[in-house]
Design a protein around this motif. Structure first.
Motif, mmCIF file in Angstrom:
data_model
loop_
_atom_site.group_PDB
_atom_site.id
_atom_site.type_symbol
_atom_site.label_atom_id
_atom_site.label_comp_id
_atom_site.label_asym_id
_atom_site.label_seq_id
_atom_site.Cartn_x
_atom_site.Cartn_y
_atom_site.Cartn_z
ATOM 1 N N ASP A 1 -2.911 -11.596 -3.666
ATOM 2 C CA ASP A 1 -1.191 -10.949 -4.113
ATOM 3 C C ASP A 1 -1.477 -9.679 -3.887
ATOM 4 O O ASP A 1 -0.184 -9.099 -5.004
ATOM 5 N N LYS A 2 -2.729 -8.782 -3.878
ATOM 6 C CA LYS A 2 -2.446 -7.840 -4.314
ATOM 7 C C LYS A 2 -1.219 -7.184 -3.170
ATOM 8 O O LYS A 2 -1.794 -7.335 -1.843
ATOM 9 N N SER A 3 -1.184 -5.706 -3.300
ATOM 10 C CA SER A 3 0.406 -5.381 -2.624
ATOM 11 C C SER A 3 -0.939 -3.971 -2.120
ATOM 12 O O SER A 3 -0.420 -3.703 -1.449
ATOM 13 N N HIS B 1 -3.160 4.712 -4.414
ATOM 14 C CA HIS B 1 -3.328 3.073 -3.971
ATOM 15 C C HIS B 1 -2.868 2.784 -2.421
ATOM 16 O O HIS B 1 -2.225 3.735 -1.528
ATOM 17 N N PRO C 1 -6.004 -4.819 1.560
ATOM 18 C CA PRO C 1 -6.066 -6.382 0.122
ATOM 19 C C PRO C 1 -5.484 -8.000 0.257
ATOM 20 O O PRO C 1 -5.513 -7.505 1.414
#
Length: 415
Positions: free
Chosen positions: A240-242, A264, A237
């Motif tokens: 700010d992507k987790s 995910h 990622p």
């Protein structure tokens, strides 16, 4: 390369339980750089995220013609096959060490040529991922990609030859070639593989491997571990992507629970897989084995209750390792596996922390090599024989007058 799960999300290829073996068991020229462990690098100086559909420029890769590889492998002869996988067959070949031109069998250096099976479950996408990741990334614990072939319908990959084959073979196959790995070698392999994953997860690289398992860990002649098969790897990622949202891909028994449930993907998914592999190394059991008794099919579920207790840890340790480890060392390795296998990803350590833990385990002297174990067993055996002799001498002496015989001299083992 990887296998698909796809039970909750549409998969890209059929389900598989990972029973295929990797190449390299026939021995041969070792093209690795030895046992040094260092920092990785990028072919272009900076890592470029994988671009869908394009082969990224890499000065370190050679583009082979199909005829070149056909000649190098003696026309892909059946007796040149080193192994089979989801991608296709892997063949042994020979090229000139400097020019990388075709060489006669037995001359030059040995290579491993992986040929895409046109009817297999994996295709151009996985082939391209392998070329682009290994074409840019270089590290002592990643297998070296020498080159590739993209010609008409032909898709081939050319690797350095790894003479000791896969960790899977050494742990689970039986035969004269595959002797049980000692405790010391298992910990060495675990540390090398951990360093490979830590490099992939680094801030500069940010790559999620997604298919960490014993069959994808290859060993050179000195048992240095190298990660192979990057067909399922993904860029991590950004911003700010987790996490990265993907189709659920990988291999039964190794995939993290949160990845299976949501799709995910994070670096913590790889760390769960590392925990499974470390548990396989400790126990000598496969992640999933339907041939085991009921209740023991899934290694993690079966072993977890015993991982937290020194009194129970012996229940899960490979009996072939008896006498090769200290109880404290085994407990530390088990605790590390347990942390990696945490159901909540945020409680899993980073791969850098895993590397530090394994280095400390080795530095503490709690991992012994095969010779140490043999010496220990010999001393134990000898001591037992000496003590038995002493007890017999004492019994004989007690039945006679104390001054009848001189006292036996001390054994050299006790001096």
């Amino acid at each position: 390369m990887g296998n698909c799960l796809g039970t909750q999300v549409k998969a890209e290829s059929p389900l598989h339980t990972d029973v295929n073996s990797k190449y390299g068991s026939n021995g041969g020229y070792d093209t690795t750089s030895g046992s040094s462990i260092g920092k990785g690098s990028f072919a272009s100086g900076t890592f470029t995220p994988r671009t869908e559909g394009e082969i990224l420029q890499s000065p370190n890769l050679k583009s082979f013609s199909f005829n070149d590889l056909k000649s190098a492998t003696r026309n892909f002869r059946p007796d040149s096959v080193l192994g089979e996988g989801g991608f296709g067959s892997v063949f042994k070949g020979w090229v000139d060490e400097n020019a990388l031109t075709v060489a006669k069998p037995g001359t030059g250096i040995v290579i491993a040529v992986k040929r895409l099976n046109q009817e297999g479950c994996q295709g151009h996408r996985e082939w391209l991922a392998e070329v682009n990741y290994l074409g840019q990334l270089s590290h002592p614990n990643l297998v070296k990609l020498v080159g590739y072939c993209l010609e008409d319908e032909h898709r081939l990959l050319v690797y350095e030859f790894m003479p000791r084959g896969s960790l899977e073979n050494h742990l689970f196959r039986r035969g004269s070639y595959f002797q049980p790995l000692s405790w010391g070698l298992r910990m060495k392999v675990a540390l090398g593989a951990a360093k490979g994953l830590a490099f992939l997860h680094s801030a500069e690289t940010k790559v999620i491997y997604r298919d960490f398992k014993t069959s994808n860990i290859l060993l050179d002649s000195n048992y240095n571990a190298k990660l192979s098969d990057f067909g399922l790897a993904k860029d991590g990622p950004t911003g700010d992507k987790s996490h990265v949202s993907t189709r659920v891909m990988g291999t039964y028994g190794y995939a993290a629970p949160e990845y299976l449930a949501t799709g995910h993907l994070t670096a913590k998914s790889d760390i769960y897989s590392f925990g499974v592999v470390l548990l396989e190394m400790l126990s000598g059991r496969r992640a999933v084995d339907k041939n085991r008794p009921s209740g023991e099919h899934n290694l993690v579920e079966w072993a977890k209750p015993s991982l937290t207790s020194k009194r129970k840890i012996f229940r899960i340790l490979d009996t072939r390792l008896e006498g090769q480890y200290s109880l404290d060392g085994a407990q530390k390795a088990a605790n590390l596996a347990l942390k990696c296998l945490s159901m909540d990803a945020k409680f899993r350590p980073s791969m850098d922390e895993v590397v530090v833990a394994l280095e400390q385990l080795q530095d503490s002297g709690e991992t012994r090599n095969t010779q140490d174990a043999r010496n220990t067993n010999h001393r134990s055996h000898s001591n037992s024989a000496v003590n038995k002799h002493r007890r017999k001498s004492a019994d004989d002496t007690s039945s006679r007058k104390a001054t009848s015989y001189p006292r036996p001299s001390a054994s050299p083992l006790y001096t």
